[in-house]
Scaffold this active site. Structure first.
Site, PDB file in Angstrom:
ATOM      1  CE  LYS A  54      -3.904  -2.395   2.322  1.00 17.81           C
ATOM      2  NZ  LYS A  54      -4.389  -2.900   3.331  1.00 17.81           N
ATOM      3  CD  GLN A  98      -3.319  -4.608   6.638  1.00 20.19           C
ATOM      4  OE1 GLN A  98      -3.260  -3.599   6.090  1.00 20.19           O
ATOM      5  NE2 GLN A  98      -4.066  -5.707   6.291  1.00 20.19           N
ATOM      6  CG  ASP A 121      -9.656  -0.210   5.365  1.00 23.58           C
ATOM      7  OD1 ASP A 121      -9.427  -0.213   4.086  1.00 23.58           O
ATOM      8  OD2 ASP A 121      -8.775  -0.414   6.320  1.00 23.58           O
TER       9      ASP A 121
END
Ligand code: NAD
Length: 285
Positions: A54, A98, A121
């Protein structure tokens, strides 16, 4: 006739090039560079690879990446403090924690601490609610990528029978909701579904998000169906496969995504897109 392969890598590359151009223009017009902070707690090797990929993608597209690596021994309080700092940091437009977090951490409390305005997200309850209500601000990256892959086939989703296998909060449920908003007739299957193959056989669009290698076999797939494979599974010999028996199902489906090179690259492209959109909102665009 064998299926057309939906090349997620190529599709994601084209999207990333478009994002890079938009990032350049945004910075030129407003001085704002979209910033993404990735927070990794612990030493899970797969998570470390995701976060690294990422970061590289951010750099390539001209975004401002921040990486925060914390040891597995980090307390929830310390992590919450970091998130508060990132919420207040004007250089940051997207915050990504994460998952999975180390055992003992309350994942829900952590995800709820992320400002809904920076929740790229789309996991914060406010953004989940907005998505269900049909007025999303941040669409979770993998489901968003899945829809763009279906759109890349040129087929209209309206009125199609769609079957989503898997009901997780990060893939199955949001993808089902997005398909519903696009006027598909949607069924969600899960581990307790009775006669799952019969349900999947009805589908014009199949989304497999289970995490079981080669679960979807040819006999479950209607001729000409669009098959999107979200699963990522590593076999004992180290080979990476999806949830779909790709080599055989591709002889029956109309369109199919490979693993690797399918949904995975699209997820990262959507993360960049969400961060860009967040920065644009900050800039009033
Ligand atoms: P999860 O474990 O949270 O959920 C799996 C779902 O599959 C559950 O809802 C469960 O009911 C269902 N399921 C399990 N066994 C089943 C069975 N025998 N029959 C029917 N349904 C069954 O997983 P997740 O987070 O949704 O991820 C699913 C897969 O997608 C994993 O392989 C994961 O690695 C992958 N994934 C890929 C990306 C990407 O970017 N490509 C992103 C997220 C997840």
């Amino acid at each position: 006739m064998p299926a057309q392969i939906i090349d997620g890598k190529a599709l994601a590359q084209a999207i990333r090039e478009g994002i890079a151009e938009e990032v350049r223009l945004l910075e030129k017009d407003t001085g704002i560079k979209p910033g993404l902070a990735a927070v990794l707690v612990g030493e899970d090797p797969a998570s470390a690879v995701y976060v690294r990929n990422k970061k590289i993608a951010c750099e390539k597209a001209g975004l401002y990446p921040q990486e925060h690596r914390l040891p597995a021994s980090t307390t929830q309080e310390t992590l919450l403090k970091l998130i508060q700092q990132l919420n207040a940091d004007a250089r940051i437009h997207g915050i990504l924690v994460q998952l999975p977090l180390p055992p003992g951490m309350d994942s829900q409390a952590i995800l709820q601490a992320v400002s809904p305005e920076k929740d790229v997200d789309g996991f914060h309850p406010v953004n989940v609610g907005r998505l269900v209500g049909g007025d999303p601000v941040f669409i979770p990256c993998t489901p968003k990528g899945v829809i763009q892959m279906i759109d890349s086939t040129g087929q209209d989703i309206t009125g199609k029978r769609a079957v989503v296998i898997g009901r997780s909060n990060i893939v199955g449920k949001p993808v089902a909701m997005l398909l519903l908003h696009r006027h598909a007739t949607v069924t969600i299957c899960h581990s307790r579904t009775k006669d799952l193959p019969a349900v999947v056989r009805e589908a014009d669009i199949v989304i497999a998000a289970i995490g079981k290698p080669l679960f979807v076999t040819t006999d479950m797939v209607k001729e000409g169906a669009i098959v999107i494979d979200v699963g990522i599974n590593r076999l004992a010999d180290g080979k990476l496969v999806g949830d779909v028996d790709f080599d055989r199902v591709k002889e029956r489906a109309g369109w199919i995504t490979p693993v690797p090179g399918g949904v995975g690259p699209m997820t990262i492209a959507m993360l960049l897109q969400n961060t860009l959109e967040s920065a644009k909102r900050t800039a009033g665009k």
